[in-house]
Design an enzyme around this catalytic site. Structure first.
Site: not given
Ligand code: ATP
Ligand code: LTN
Length: 331
Positions: A200, A115, A197
């Site tokens: 969202k 992130k 992965k």
């Protein structure tokens, strides 16, 4: 353990539209615990602000995530459904656990590294201490079992380490939780980049199937899914695209991998992808219908989150008074 029942806790961030990864890896499994466990399912809005959110979107998605929990089969009478920021003890214990979590431990978290790369302009302190707040979520309720996808395994291990460290220093305070990671669907991959992965927050809309996508969109996305040039439906590490589609097809139909290989023996990818798209769209249709019904009644959703927060706060208070006493805060 609460009242002779073991405790389950899990959370999902209201940080975007939920995907079939969230569904198959986490939410779909939540309802299996409702009868035998005391279950807490939380919309973790405090976690969501580690990444910048548009206020109106955050508010809407908080309602939507709660409604999706319910649409996926979580009965509010059998499960404690609530919003993290409605129970201030999460933030309070989160701060305390910050002081029992090491800088080095947090630096090793792969989600933090990923992130911070993705949000290089906003590597805030909350993003770094995110796992200590997650540990607080779990430990507040004396949780035994945490159903999550495999990407959360490292955070769960850290939670256990922090709990054991605290217990060692002060005597038994927290239950030590275990993960419940479904082997079949623990990591649903992106449709366009099947080695990463499905997430969202992916910007590529074709990579991700949302739980609330229309049937047409779902079928179109599966049609475009990346496969390979071999044209055989076979589960193998060198065929990540096809293997991911097989995993999704298995999850929605209950068929085994061998059955699926047999079913599409000698058939092309076109037919296979259409079948996967249809199975997925049909499997999600009842969730979509129920979601629409629930979202039409905001007042009911608000009464569910209020009752859930009251119930959660009751259990959280019991742990907090123990923690305060052990640390040495004046009562
Ligand atoms: P973001 O992309 O914003 O980081 P996310 O899609 O990973 O979010 P979370 O709210 O962080 O979603 O995760 C909710 C739950 O869904 C967690 O238990 C997580 O492990 C699970 N999960 C998320 N993506 C997948 C996936 N692709 N396969 C299986 N489980 C998943
Ligand atoms: N970190 C999780 C969301 C989350 C969670 C939790 C999951 C926050 N608190 C407690 C299980 C238990 C995620 O990013 N998927």
């Amino acid at each position: 353990m609460i009242q002779d029942k073991k405790v389950v806790f899990s959370g999902v961030q209201p940080s975007g539209n939920l995907t079939i990864g969230n569904y198959l890896g986490a939410i779909k499994n939540f309802s299996r615990f409702s009868d035998e466990y005391k279950t807490f399912y939380c919309v973790v809005d405090l976690h969501a602000i580690t990444v910048r959110q548009v206020p109106a979107d955050l508010r809407r998605r908080t309602y939507e995530t709660l409604a999706l929990y319910m649409a996926c089969g979580l009965d509010e009478k059998k499960n404690t459904l609530f919003v993290q920021s409605h129970v201030p003890a999460h933030a309070e214990l989160g701060w305390m656990l910050d002081c029992y979590t090491m800088f080095g431990e947090l630096s090793r978290m792969t989600q933090f590294k990923d992130k911070s790369q993705k949000h290089a302009e906003n590597i805030n302190a909350g993003l770094f201490t995110y796992p200590a707040l997650m540990a607080a979520d779990i430990l507040l309720y004396q949780t035994d079992l945490v159903p999550v996808g495999i990407d959360q395994k490292q955070h769960l291990e850290l939670t256990r380490d922090v709990a054991m460290r605290f217990n060692q220093a002060y005597g038994d305070t927290f239950a030590i939780p275990e993960g419940y990671i479904p082997t079949d669907t623990m990591k649903i991959m992106s449709l366009t980049e099947p080695t990463s992965k499905m997430s969202k927050s992916d910007e590529n809309q074709n990579a991700v199937v949302y739980i609330l996508d229309s049937k047409d969109d779902i079928i179109r996305k599966f049609k475009k899914a990346v496969t390979d040039s071999e044209a055989s439906v076979r589960y193998a590490p060198e065929k990540p695209g096809v293997s991911n589609l097989m995993t999704i097809y298995r999850a929605f139909t209950g068929k085994s991998l061998e059955d699926i290989e047999r079913e599409f023996d000698g058939k092309g990818y076109g037919e296979f992808k259409l079948a996967v798209g249809e199975a997925c769209a049909d499997g999600l249709a009842p969730v979509r219908d129920e979601f629409a019904r629930l979202m039409a009644d905001k007042a009911h959703l608000e009464s569910v989150m209020k009752a859930g927060a009251d119930e959660a706060a009751y259990y959280a208070r019991r742990t907090m008074s123990k923690v305060r006493r052990k640390i040495g805060f004046v009562n």
